[in-house]
Design an enzyme around this catalytic site. Structure first.
Site, mmCIF file in Angstrom:
data_model
loop_
_atom_site.group_PDB
_atom_site.id
_atom_site.type_symbol
_atom_site.label_atom_id
_atom_site.label_comp_id
_atom_site.label_asym_id
_atom_site.label_seq_id
_atom_site.Cartn_x
_atom_site.Cartn_y
_atom_site.Cartn_z
ATOM 1 N N GLY A 79 40.584 29.649 43.865
ATOM 2 C CA GLY A 79 40.436 28.209 43.676
ATOM 3 C C GLY A 79 39.901 27.829 42.306
ATOM 4 C CG PHE A 80 37.117 26.530 41.670
ATOM 5 C CD1 PHE A 80 37.412 25.262 41.168
ATOM 6 C CD2 PHE A 80 36.944 26.673 43.041
ATOM 7 C CE1 PHE A 80 37.524 24.172 42.013
ATOM 8 C CE2 PHE A 80 37.057 25.589 43.899
ATOM 9 C CZ PHE A 80 37.347 24.328 43.374
ATOM 10 N N GLY A 81 38.242 29.281 38.291
ATOM 11 C CA GLY A 81 37.928 30.329 37.331
ATOM 12 C C GLY A 81 36.415 30.446 37.175
ATOM 13 N N GLY A 82 35.993 31.504 36.530
ATOM 14 C CA GLY A 82 34.582 31.649 36.169
ATOM 15 C C GLY A 82 33.636 31.951 37.316
ATOM 16 C CG ASP B 195 43.186 36.565 40.044
ATOM 17 O OD1 ASP B 195 42.380 36.192 39.173
ATOM 18 O OD2 ASP B 195 44.076 35.829 40.516
ATOM 19 N N GLY B 196 39.798 37.866 39.478
ATOM 20 C CA GLY B 196 38.560 37.139 39.761
ATOM 21 C C GLY B 196 37.330 37.852 39.237
ATOM 22 N N GLY B 197 36.653 37.227 38.281
ATOM 23 C CA GLY B 197 35.398 37.790 37.784
ATOM 24 C C GLY B 197 35.558 39.070 36.984
ATOM 25 C CB SER C 139 43.904 33.621 34.617
ATOM 26 O OG SER C 139 43.889 32.322 35.164
ATOM 27 N N GLY D 291 40.485 35.276 33.304
ATOM 28 C CA GLY D 291 40.584 33.915 32.797
ATOM 29 C C GLY D 291 39.431 33.598 31.870
ATOM 30 C CG MET E 141 46.086 30.844 44.965
ATOM 31 S SD MET E 141 44.802 30.740 43.696
ATOM 32 C CE MET E 141 45.831 30.669 42.248
ATOM 33 C CG HIS F 217 47.310 35.530 36.681
ATOM 34 N ND1 HIS F 217 47.858 36.320 37.670
ATOM 35 C CD2 HIS F 217 46.468 34.679 37.314
ATOM 36 C CE1 HIS F 217 47.354 35.973 38.845
ATOM 37 N NE2 HIS F 217 46.520 34.970 38.658
ATOM 38 C CG MET G 102 45.225 26.787 42.267
ATOM 39 S SD MET G 102 43.470 26.668 41.953
ATOM 40 C CE MET G 102 43.219 28.181 41.011
ATOM 41 C CG ASP H 47 45.493 31.377 38.620
ATOM 42 O OD1 ASP H 47 45.784 32.232 39.479
ATOM 43 O OD2 ASP H 47 44.767 31.605 37.639
ATOM 44 C CG HIS I 66 47.686 33.975 42.210
ATOM 45 N ND1 HIS I 66 46.331 34.061 41.901
ATOM 46 C CD2 HIS I 66 47.768 34.060 43.564
ATOM 47 C CE1 HIS I 66 45.634 34.170 43.017
ATOM 48 N NE2 HIS I 66 46.473 34.162 44.040
ATOM 49 C CG MET J 277 42.615 36.782 45.789
ATOM 50 S SD MET J 277 43.137 36.324 44.121
ATOM 51 C CE MET J 277 41.735 35.353 43.541
HETATM 52 C C1 DX5 Z 1 41.212 32.072 40.953
HETATM 53 C C2 DX5 Z 1 42.430 32.446 40.164
HETATM 54 C C3 DX5 Z 1 42.148 33.337 39.049
HETATM 55 C C4 DX5 Z 1 41.185 32.810 38.042
HETATM 56 C C5 DX5 Z 1 40.410 33.976 37.534
HETATM 57 O O1 DX5 Z 1 41.600 31.374 42.079
HETATM 58 O O2 DX5 Z 1 43.394 33.071 40.985
HETATM 59 O O3 DX5 Z 1 43.346 33.805 38.437
HETATM 60 O O4 DX5 Z 1 41.782 32.152 36.967
HETATM 61 O O5 DX5 Z 1 39.463 33.492 36.678
HETATM 62 P P1 DX5 Z 1 38.234 34.349 36.194
HETATM 63 O O6 DX5 Z 1 38.768 35.526 35.456
HETATM 64 O O7 DX5 Z 1 37.526 33.379 35.305
HETATM 65 O O8 DX5 Z 1 37.424 34.730 37.404
HETATM 66 ZN ZN ZN Z 2 45.132 34.088 39.990
#
Ligand code: DX5
Ligand code: ZN
Length: 224
Positions: free
Chosen positions: A141-144, A174-176, A7, A196, A67, A32, A36, A34, A65, A136
């Site tokens: 909404g956010f990475g990390g 997707d996520g974590g 991502s 990501g 959102m 990927h 938003m 994102d 993706h 999900m």
């Molecule tokens: C979150 C995004 C993800 C995000 C994942 O809303 O859809 O694609 O970038 O990031 P990580 O891998 O850091 O959780």
């Molecule tokens: Zn995503």
């Protein structure tokens, strides 16, 4: 087959082409992206112009993706900019069947996404229309963010339903997703792994991608 979809949300946007190139050298096969809108999720990212630039920077499929609210208004523009895969959230689509058809009519692969609080059962009428289902494993909404383990039973359930109904959709997560969680998502049935922070957060994206893919492939051997 396991695919890694880094991502770009966690990449350095001023060096996007270079970061994507490094991740690709590490084995990434999908990018990927994102999108938003600050309404459906509390963050803003990018739109079709950046997708258009990315299209010139890589040959990999661009997995957009969305959102965003009212995704139907933007699907043509994203396809025109170079999106190959487009996923929309079940939670924002009042006419999900229509939206998925719209994506396919524009020639992209169609995906549907569910938030952590949305049960797999909400998708029962569209599973034959989608190329992939994105589960999900964080609130979008956010990475990390920290991986939410309730996503695991959803991936297992989707794999069961697919077998029982003889369907072909793929399962994306997707996520974590990182070195400490990748084995369990793969064992639960995830085939397309979005990551990501684990790829672009620190260090070399190539090495990070290689390590993650290696751990994922090892975990496929332990699938039950
Ligand atoms: C979150 C995004 C993800 C995000 C994942 O809303 O859809 O694609 O970038 O990031 P990580 O891998 O850091 O959780
Ligand atoms: Zn995503």
């Amino acid at each position: 087959m396991i695919e890694l979809a880094p991502s770009i949300l966690s990449a350095d946007f001023a060096h996007l082409a270079d970061h994507v190139k490094r991740a690709t050298e590490g084995g990434a096969t999908v990018v990927h992206v994102d999108i938003m809108d600050g309404h459906f999720v509390p963050n803003l990212t990018i739109g079709p112009p950046v997708v258009r630039s990315l299209r010139k920077a890589t040959n990999l499929p661009l997995d957009c993706h969305l959102m965003i609210e009212n995704p139907d208004d933007f699907i043509p523009a994203f396809v025109e900019a170079g999106a190959n895969w487009i996923s929309v959230h079940q939670e924002v689509c009042r006419h999900l069947d229509r939206t998925l058809h719209l994506i396919r009519e524009h020639g992209a692969l169609a995906g549907v996404v569910i938030n952590p609080a949305t049960p797999v059962e909400m998708l029962s009428e569209v599973l034959d229309l989608v190329d992939y289902v994105l589960v999900m494993s964080v609130n979008p909404g956010f990475g990390g963010q920290k991986f939410l383990p309730n996503s695991l039973h959803k991936m297992r359930r989707l794999a069961e339903i697919r077998t029982r109904r003889g369907l072909n959709f793929r399962i994306e997560v997707d996520g974590g997703v990182a070195l400490d969680t990748v084995a369990e998502v793969v064992r639960a049935g995830a085939e397309i792994l979005v990551a990501g922070n684990a790829v672009f957060g620190s260090g070399d994206p190539k090495t990070n991608a290689e390590r993650l893919l290696k751990a994922a492939v090892e975990a496929t051997l332990q699938r039950v």
